[in-house]
Scaffold this motif. Structure first.
Motif, PDB file in Angstrom:
ATOM      1  N   ASN A  83      67.175  20.679 -17.775  1.00  0.00           N
ATOM      2  CA  ASN A  83      66.149  20.135 -16.876  1.00  0.00           C
ATOM      3  C   ASN A  83      66.661  19.005 -15.980  1.00  0.00           C
ATOM      4  O   ASN A  83      66.147  17.899 -15.979  1.00  0.00           O
ATOM      5  CB  ASN A  83      64.915  19.682 -17.659  1.00  0.00           C
ATOM      6  CG  ASN A  83      64.226  20.841 -18.341  1.00  0.00           C
ATOM      7  OD1 ASN A  83      64.258  21.959 -17.844  1.00  0.00           O
ATOM      8  ND2 ASN A  83      63.635  20.602 -19.492  1.00  0.00           N
ATOM      9  N   LEU A  84      67.671  19.332 -15.188  1.00  0.00           N
ATOM     10  CA  LEU A  84      68.208  18.398 -14.199  1.00  0.00           C
ATOM     11  C   LEU A  84      67.215  18.249 -13.053  1.00  0.00           C
ATOM     12  O   LEU A  84      66.742  19.244 -12.504  1.00  0.00           O
ATOM     13  CB  LEU A  84      69.542  18.934 -13.667  1.00  0.00           C
ATOM     14  CG  LEU A  84      70.145  18.221 -12.461  1.00  0.00           C
ATOM     15  CD1 LEU A  84      70.540  16.794 -12.833  1.00  0.00           C
ATOM     16  CD2 LEU A  84      71.349  19.005 -11.941  1.00  0.00           C
ATOM     17  N   ARG A  85      66.886  17.010 -12.707  1.00  0.00           N
ATOM     18  CA  ARG A  85      65.983  16.733 -11.582  1.00  0.00           C
ATOM     19  C   ARG A  85      66.602  15.614 -10.754  1.00  0.00           C
ATOM     20  O   ARG A  85      66.966  14.572 -11.298  1.00  0.00           O
ATOM     21  CB  ARG A  85      64.606  16.329 -12.077  1.00  0.00           C
ATOM     22  CG  ARG A  85      63.949  17.435 -12.905  1.00  0.00           C
ATOM     23  CD  ARG A  85      62.558  17.058 -13.388  1.00  0.00           C
ATOM     24  NE  ARG A  85      62.081  17.914 -14.441  1.00  0.00           N
ATOM     25  CZ  ARG A  85      61.651  19.168 -14.297  1.00  0.00           C
ATOM     26  NH1 ARG A  85      61.667  19.719 -13.128  1.00  0.00           N
ATOM     27  NH2 ARG A  85      61.223  19.861 -15.333  1.00  0.00           N
ATOM     28  N   CYS A 114      72.132  21.259  -8.730  1.00  0.00           N
ATOM     29  CA  CYS A 114      71.033  21.507  -7.801  1.00  0.00           C
ATOM     30  C   CYS A 114      71.363  20.834  -6.477  1.00  0.00           C
ATOM     31  O   CYS A 114      72.220  19.952  -6.415  1.00  0.00           O
ATOM     32  CB  CYS A 114      69.695  21.028  -8.352  1.00  0.00           C
ATOM     33  SG  CYS A 114      69.567  19.256  -8.646  1.00  0.00           S
ATOM     34  N   SER A 122      63.926  16.254  -2.958  1.00  0.00           N
ATOM     35  CA  SER A 122      64.208  16.457  -4.384  1.00  0.00           C
ATOM     36  C   SER A 122      64.609  17.903  -4.637  1.00  0.00           C
ATOM     37  O   SER A 122      64.350  18.786  -3.825  1.00  0.00           O
ATOM     38  CB  SER A 122      62.988  16.095  -5.241  1.00  0.00           C
ATOM     39  OG  SER A 122      61.924  16.977  -4.979  1.00  0.00           O
ATOM     40  N   SER A 123      65.264  18.104  -5.788  1.00  0.00           N
ATOM     41  CA  SER A 123      65.649  19.443  -6.226  1.00  0.00           C
ATOM     42  C   SER A 123      65.772  19.424  -7.740  1.00  0.00           C
ATOM     43  O   SER A 123      65.763  18.350  -8.358  1.00  0.00           O
ATOM     44  CB  SER A 123      66.969  19.878  -5.571  1.00  0.00           C
ATOM     45  OG  SER A 123      67.986  18.930  -5.810  1.00  0.00           O
ATOM     46  N   GLN A 124      65.885  20.605  -8.334  1.00  0.00           N
ATOM     47  CA  GLN A 124      65.963  20.680  -9.794  1.00  0.00           C
ATOM     48  C   GLN A 124      66.686  21.939 -10.240  1.00  0.00           C
ATOM     49  O   GLN A 124      66.778  22.903  -9.495  1.00  0.00           O
ATOM     50  CB  GLN A 124      64.576  20.633 -10.415  1.00  0.00           C
ATOM     51  CG  GLN A 124      63.684  21.794 -10.019  1.00  0.00           C
ATOM     52  CD  GLN A 124      62.270  21.615 -10.526  1.00  0.00           C
ATOM     53  OE1 GLN A 124      61.884  20.553 -10.984  1.00  0.00           O
ATOM     54  NE2 GLN A 124      61.486  22.666 -10.462  1.00  0.00           N
ATOM     55  N   ASP A 125      67.213  21.883 -11.455  1.00  0.00           N
ATOM     56  CA  ASP A 125      67.793  23.038 -12.131  1.00  0.00           C
ATOM     57  C   ASP A 125      67.171  23.063 -13.520  1.00  0.00           C
ATOM     58  O   ASP A 125      67.523  22.255 -14.377  1.00  0.00           O
ATOM     59  CB  ASP A 125      69.319  22.911 -12.224  1.00  0.00           C
ATOM     60  CG  ASP A 125      69.976  24.085 -12.959  1.00  0.00           C
ATOM     61  OD1 ASP A 125      69.249  24.915 -13.554  1.00  0.00           O
ATOM     62  OD2 ASP A 125      71.209  24.161 -12.942  1.00  0.00           O
ATOM     63  N   THR A 126      66.214  23.943 -13.724  1.00  0.00           N
ATOM     64  CA  THR A 126      65.535  24.040 -15.013  1.00  0.00           C
ATOM     65  C   THR A 126      65.936  25.305 -15.768  1.00  0.00           C
ATOM     66  O   THR A 126      65.340  25.620 -16.790  1.00  0.00           O
ATOM     67  CB  THR A 126      64.009  24.006 -14.829  1.00  0.00           C
ATOM     68  OG1 THR A 126      63.619  25.064 -13.954  1.00  0.00           O
ATOM     69  CG2 THR A 126      63.556  22.666 -14.258  1.00  0.00           C
ATOM     70  N   ILE A 155      68.642  10.475 -10.558  1.00  0.00           N
ATOM     71  CA  ILE A 155      68.753  11.752 -11.253  1.00  0.00           C
ATOM     72  C   ILE A 155      68.370  11.579 -12.714  1.00  0.00           C
ATOM     73  O   ILE A 155      68.702  10.562 -13.330  1.00  0.00           O
ATOM     74  CB  ILE A 155      70.203  12.291 -11.174  1.00  0.00           C
ATOM     75  CG1 ILE A 155      70.604  12.551  -9.707  1.00  0.00           C
ATOM     76  CG2 ILE A 155      70.356  13.584 -11.960  1.00  0.00           C
ATOM     77  CD1 ILE A 155      71.172  11.384  -9.022  1.00  0.00           C
ATOM     78  N   LEU A 157      67.900  13.952 -16.596  1.00  0.00           N
ATOM     79  CA  LEU A 157      68.021  15.207 -17.322  1.00  0.00           C
ATOM     80  C   LEU A 157      67.765  14.942 -18.796  1.00  0.00           C
ATOM     81  O   LEU A 157      67.816  13.805 -19.243  1.00  0.00           O
ATOM     82  CB  LEU A 157      69.389  15.876 -17.107  1.00  0.00           C
ATOM     83  CG  LEU A 157      70.611  15.219 -17.706  1.00  0.00           C
ATOM     84  CD1 LEU A 157      71.652  16.293 -17.985  1.00  0.00           C
ATOM     85  CD2 LEU A 157      71.197  14.232 -16.722  1.00  0.00           C
TER      86      LEU A 157
END
Length: 162
Positions: A83-85, A114, A122-126, A155, A157
Motif C-alpha cells: 500500500n504505497l501512497r 507509482c 498523488s498516486s498509489q500502488d496497492t 510518502i 506505506l
C-alpha cells in the motif's frame, strides 16, 4: 461432599493469534477470537526542502538526499511492505512531466512503485508487495522529470509482520 459443576464456555480449545479475549463477571472466559495483525506505517518525506527537477533523490523518514544510503528507515521487524501512497505537496508535475516513486531495500528496487503525471498530485500502488527482514534499510527513490514542478513530497506505506 460438595458437587462442583463446570459450566462449559462458548470458547473453542486452541491457540489464538493477537487474541481478543472476553471474561464475564464471574471470571470465566466467555469468548476468544483472533485479533488484528499489528502493522507499522512508514512515512518518508523531503521535509521542508523541495526536490529539484530532473533529479534522482532518496527519501528517508525526515529528509531527502541525492546520495543513496544517506537517508533510510530501518525496518523495525521482518514482514511485507504494501500500500504505497505518494503525494507531491500542493504541486502537480504539470503537462507530461512525471514524479516516480520506488520503494528501495538498500540499493535494490522492490516491486512497489507509482508515479503521477500532469495535474495529479498523488498516486498509489496497492497491488504489489515486497518482503523485508528486520533492520533492512528502506528508502524511497524519487525521480523527477526535467520540466516538473519543484515541490515537497510525502510518502507512506504499510509493513505487516511475517
Amino acid at each position: 461432599n460438595p458437587v462442583v459443576a463446570v459450566v462449559s464456555a462458548a470458547v473453542s480449545a486452541g491457540s489464538y493469534t493477537n487474541s481478543t479475549i472476553t471474561v464475564d463477571n464471574t471470571g470465566r472466559l466467555s469468548s476468544a477470537a483472533n485479533g488484528v495483525t499489528p502493522r507499522a506505517v512508514l512515512m518518508f518525506t523531503t521535509g521542508d526542502a523541495p526536490v529539484a527537477v530532473g533529479t534522482t533523490t532518496y527519501l528517508g523518514p525526515g529528509a531527502a538526499n541525492t546520495t543513496l544510503g544517506n537517508q533510510y528507515w530501518p525496518a523495525p521487524f521482518a514482514g511485507t511492505l504494501r500500500n504505497l501512497r505518494a503525494g507531491s505537496a500542493a504541486s502537480a508535475p504539470i503537462g507530461a512531466e512525471t514524479f516516480t516513486y520506488t520503494v528501495m531495500n538498500a540499493s535494490t528496487a522492490t516491486a512497489l512503485t507509482c508515479s503521477h503525471t500532469g495535474s495529479a498530485t498523488s498516486s498509489q500502488d496497492t497491488s504489489n508487495t515486497g518482503a523485508v527482514a528486520a533492520g533492512d534499510c528502506l528508502h524511497i527513490r524519487l525521480v523527477t522529470s526535467a520540466g516538473a514542478t519543484v515541490t515537497r513530497h510525502h510518502i507512506g506505506l504499510e509493513l505487516t509482520p511475517s
